[in-house]
Design a protein around this motif. Structure first.
Motif, PDB file in Angstrom:
ATOM      1  N   PRO A 193     -18.753 -36.220 -13.468  1.00 18.80           N
ATOM      2  CA  PRO A 193     -19.250 -35.947 -12.124  1.00 18.80           C
ATOM      3  C   PRO A 193     -18.421 -37.070 -11.152  1.00 18.80           C
ATOM      4  CG  PRO A 193     -21.048 -36.640 -13.535  1.00 18.80           C
ATOM      5  CD  PRO A 193     -19.763 -36.639 -14.596  1.00 18.80           C
ATOM      6  N   GLU A 194     -18.463 -36.725  -9.949  1.00 16.03           N
ATOM      7  CA  GLU A 194     -17.667 -37.179  -8.847  1.00 16.03           C
ATOM      8  C   GLU A 194     -18.592 -38.401  -8.495  1.00 16.03           C
ATOM      9  OE1 GLU A 194     -14.998 -38.593  -7.292  1.00 16.03           O
ATOM     10  OE2 GLU A 194     -14.285 -36.920  -7.212  1.00 16.03           O
ATOM     11  N   THR A 195     -18.146 -39.649  -8.271  1.00 16.40           N
ATOM     12  CA  THR A 195     -19.045 -40.791  -8.033  1.00 16.40           C
ATOM     13  C   THR A 195     -18.724 -41.550  -6.855  1.00 16.40           C
ATOM     14  OG1 THR A 195     -17.450 -42.318  -9.285  1.00 16.40           O
ATOM     15  CG2 THR A 195     -19.236 -41.477 -10.517  1.00 16.40           C
ATOM     16  N   THR A 196     -17.839 -40.832  -5.962  1.00 14.76           N
ATOM     17  CA  THR A 196     -17.619 -41.349  -4.713  1.00 14.76           C
ATOM     18  C   THR A 196     -17.551 -40.130  -3.526  1.00 14.76           C
ATOM     19  OG1 THR A 196     -15.073 -41.000  -5.042  1.00 14.76           O
ATOM     20  CG2 THR A 196     -16.245 -43.217  -5.365  1.00 14.76           C
ATOM     21  N   LEU A 197     -17.697 -40.399  -2.412  1.00 15.96           N
ATOM     22  CA  LEU A 197     -17.637 -39.571  -1.324  1.00 15.96           C
ATOM     23  C   LEU A 197     -16.668 -40.024  -0.291  1.00 15.96           C
ATOM     24  CD1 LEU A 197     -18.844 -36.877   0.075  1.00 15.96           C
ATOM     25  CD2 LEU A 197     -20.535 -38.656   1.400  1.00 15.96           C
ATOM     26  N   ARG A 198     -15.750 -39.136   0.160  1.00 13.25           N
ATOM     27  CA  ARG A 198     -14.893 -39.220   1.305  1.00 13.25           C
ATOM     28  C   ARG A 198     -15.433 -39.263   2.579  1.00 13.25           C
ATOM     29  NH1 ARG A 198      -8.996 -39.303   1.454  1.00 13.25           N
ATOM     30  NH2 ARG A 198      -8.176 -38.640   3.483  1.00 13.25           N
ATOM     31  N   LEU A 199     -15.512 -40.602   3.211  1.00 11.62           N
ATOM     32  CA  LEU A 199     -15.927 -40.649   4.827  1.00 11.62           C
ATOM     33  C   LEU A 199     -14.802 -41.130   5.657  1.00 11.62           C
ATOM     34  CD1 LEU A 199     -19.600 -41.910   4.215  1.00 11.62           C
ATOM     35  CD2 LEU A 199     -18.854 -39.567   4.596  1.00 11.62           C
ATOM     36  N   PHE A 200     -15.038 -40.965   6.965  1.00 10.69           N
ATOM     37  CA  PHE A 200     -13.907 -41.388   7.936  1.00 10.69           C
ATOM     38  C   PHE A 200     -14.730 -42.596   8.689  1.00 10.69           C
ATOM     39  CE2 PHE A 200     -12.368 -37.416   6.503  1.00 10.69           C
ATOM     40  CZ  PHE A 200     -10.884 -37.691   6.428  1.00 10.69           C
ATOM     41  N   LEU A 201     -14.201 -43.700   8.903  1.00 12.36           N
ATOM     42  CA  LEU A 201     -14.526 -44.636   9.867  1.00 12.36           C
ATOM     43  C   LEU A 201     -13.390 -44.998  10.969  1.00 12.36           C
ATOM     44  CD1 LEU A 201     -16.509 -47.000  10.383  1.00 12.36           C
ATOM     45  CD2 LEU A 201     -15.230 -48.349   8.584  1.00 12.36           C
ATOM     46  N   ASP A 202     -13.692 -44.658  12.105  1.00 14.60           N
ATOM     47  CA  ASP A 202     -12.812 -44.902  13.082  1.00 14.60           C
ATOM     48  C   ASP A 202     -11.557 -44.064  12.914  1.00 14.60           C
ATOM     49  OD1 ASP A 202     -14.199 -46.933  14.430  1.00 14.60           O
ATOM     50  OD2 ASP A 202     -13.347 -48.396  13.120  1.00 14.60           O
ATOM     51  N   GLY A 203     -11.461 -42.750  12.193  1.00 14.46           N
ATOM     52  CA  GLY A 203     -10.681 -41.922  11.988  1.00 14.46           C
ATOM     53  C   GLY A 203     -10.003 -42.233  11.001  1.00 14.46           C
ATOM     54  N   LYS A 204     -10.149 -43.333  10.147  1.00 10.56           N
ATOM     55  CA  LYS A 204      -9.367 -43.450   8.967  1.00 10.56           C
ATOM     56  C   LYS A 204     -10.322 -43.181   7.786  1.00 10.56           C
ATOM     57  CE  LYS A 204      -6.756 -47.202  11.338  1.00 10.56           C
ATOM     58  NZ  LYS A 204      -6.470 -48.547  11.396  1.00 10.56           N
ATOM     59  N   PRO A 205      -9.687 -42.743   6.644  1.00 11.93           N
ATOM     60  CA  PRO A 205     -10.398 -42.370   5.220  1.00 11.93           C
ATOM     61  C   PRO A 205     -11.045 -43.697   4.687  1.00 11.93           C
ATOM     62  CG  PRO A 205      -8.102 -41.908   4.946  1.00 11.93           C
ATOM     63  CD  PRO A 205      -8.166 -42.349   6.426  1.00 11.93           C
ATOM     64  N   VAL A 206     -12.166 -43.690   4.010  1.00 12.15           N
ATOM     65  CA  VAL A 206     -12.755 -44.651   3.352  1.00 12.15           C
ATOM     66  C   VAL A 206     -13.491 -44.033   2.227  1.00 12.15           C
ATOM     67  CG1 VAL A 206     -13.050 -46.077   5.253  1.00 12.15           C
ATOM     68  CG2 VAL A 206     -15.003 -44.750   4.693  1.00 12.15           C
ATOM     69  N   THR A 207     -13.455 -44.538   0.984  1.00  4.48           N
ATOM     70  CA  THR A 207     -14.062 -44.026  -0.160  1.00  4.48           C
ATOM     71  C   THR A 207     -15.453 -44.665  -0.271  1.00  4.48           C
ATOM     72  OG1 THR A 207     -12.015 -43.536  -1.229  1.00  4.48           O
ATOM     73  CG2 THR A 207     -14.064 -43.725  -2.699  1.00  4.48           C
ATOM     74  N   ALA A 208     -16.618 -43.963  -0.222  1.00  9.06           N
ATOM     75  CA  ALA A 208     -17.879 -44.445  -0.333  1.00  9.06           C
ATOM     76  C   ALA A 208     -18.501 -44.315  -1.604  1.00  9.06           C
ATOM     77  CB  ALA A 208     -18.708 -43.965   0.710  1.00  9.06           C
ATOM     78  N   PRO A 209     -19.110 -45.332  -2.434  1.00 11.55           N
ATOM     79  CA  PRO A 209     -19.766 -44.863  -3.619  1.00 11.55           C
ATOM     80  C   PRO A 209     -21.030 -43.895  -3.436  1.00 11.55           C
ATOM     81  CG  PRO A 209     -20.263 -47.190  -3.018  1.00 11.55           C
ATOM     82  CD  PRO A 209     -19.230 -46.687  -2.068  1.00 11.55           C
ATOM     83  N   LEU A 210     -21.311 -43.186  -4.418  1.00 16.49           N
ATOM     84  CA  LEU A 210     -22.490 -42.475  -4.156  1.00 16.49           C
ATOM     85  C   LEU A 210     -23.593 -43.139  -4.996  1.00 16.49           C
ATOM     86  CD1 LEU A 210     -21.358 -39.055  -5.311  1.00 16.49           C
ATOM     87  CD2 LEU A 210     -21.618 -39.693  -2.990  1.00 16.49           C
TER      88      LEU A 210
END
Length: 238
Positions: free
Chosen positions: A105-122
């Motif tokens: 299973p994938e345990t992270t989600l790719r989001l964007f903060l101020d246009g920059k990618p961040v990895t968020a834990p699920l």
């Protein structure tokens, strides 16, 4: 000024602590505030000790004025809010979060903060937190700061980055062709790389006349949305 916070206590340390907590609990959006900055000032050991003068902020400007990176808790809340169903109804898109066929299973989600990618834990389960949903943004508050996350990189930000010579992937896909080499002179509109995504080929063109300064991918590479693929530099006219 939109508000004034006042705190008192029997000691300077106690008053500073109360006021710092009040500033850290400020939740204002989209108006920008200095609540986070004030909380960091009030929590500083020198301020608590009363060791301050007119140069207090200037001597610690970077430490006090730079907002911290969002904590893992904030990232997890943002991921949960992004994936959550507002009506609470059963949904495979929510209940099977992270599921992958024949893979862990994938345990992270790719989001964007101020246009920059961040990895968020699920999150492992339900997450309860105050968030603000506005348009495509999920706003999470922490320490007096407001962190606005999006699920996709704003194209305006990608265009702005391209103006600095960064050629970024507009979506996840596979690089199927690299049409230039480092050092090549290119003109605005010239296709530099070809990205295959959603069963279509997308030519990524030079945003201005210049020279290829770096190629960060090769044909056959899989890339994520928003990653830098190549970099151009402007060349002064002769």
């Amino acid at each position: 000024m939109i508000a004034k916070l006042i705190a008192h206590a029997p000691t300077r340390e106690g008053a500073s602590d109360r006021l710092a907590q009040a500033c850290a609990e400020v939740e204002v959006w989209p108006v920008k505030t200095n609540a986070g900055f004030l909380a960091r000032c009030l929590d500083h050991p020198d301020f608590i000790a009363g060791d301050v003068d007119t140069g207090f902020i200037g001597a610690r400007l970077e430490e006090l004025a730079t907002p911290p990176e969002p904590s893992d808790e904030v990232l997890m809340v943002a991921a949960a809010a992004t994936l959550g169903d507002q009506d609470g109804a059963a949904s495979p898109w929510r209940d099977l979060t992270g599921f992958r066929l024949n893979a862990a299973p994938e345990t992270t989600l790719r989001l964007f903060l101020d246009g920059k990618p961040v990895t968020a834990p699920l999150p492992d389960g339900d997450v309860e937190a105050d968030v603000l949903m506005t348009g495509d943004e999920v706003v999470v508050f922490e320490g007096g700061e407001a962190y606005a996350f999006t699920a996709r990189a704003p194209f305006a930000d990608l265009d702005e980055a391209a103006g600095d010579g960064q050629i970024r992937s507009p979506m996840p896909g596979k690089v199927v062709a690299v049409s230039v080499s480092v050092g090549d002179a290119v003109v605005r509109g010239q296709v530099l790389l070809t990205l295959e995504a959603m069963k279509m080929e997308h030519g990524l063109a030079a945003p201005f006349d210049g020279e290829v300064e770096a190629l960060l991918v090769s044909a056959g590479d899989q890339v994520s949305e928003g990653v830098s693929l190549a970099r151009l530099k402007a060349v002064a006219a002769a």
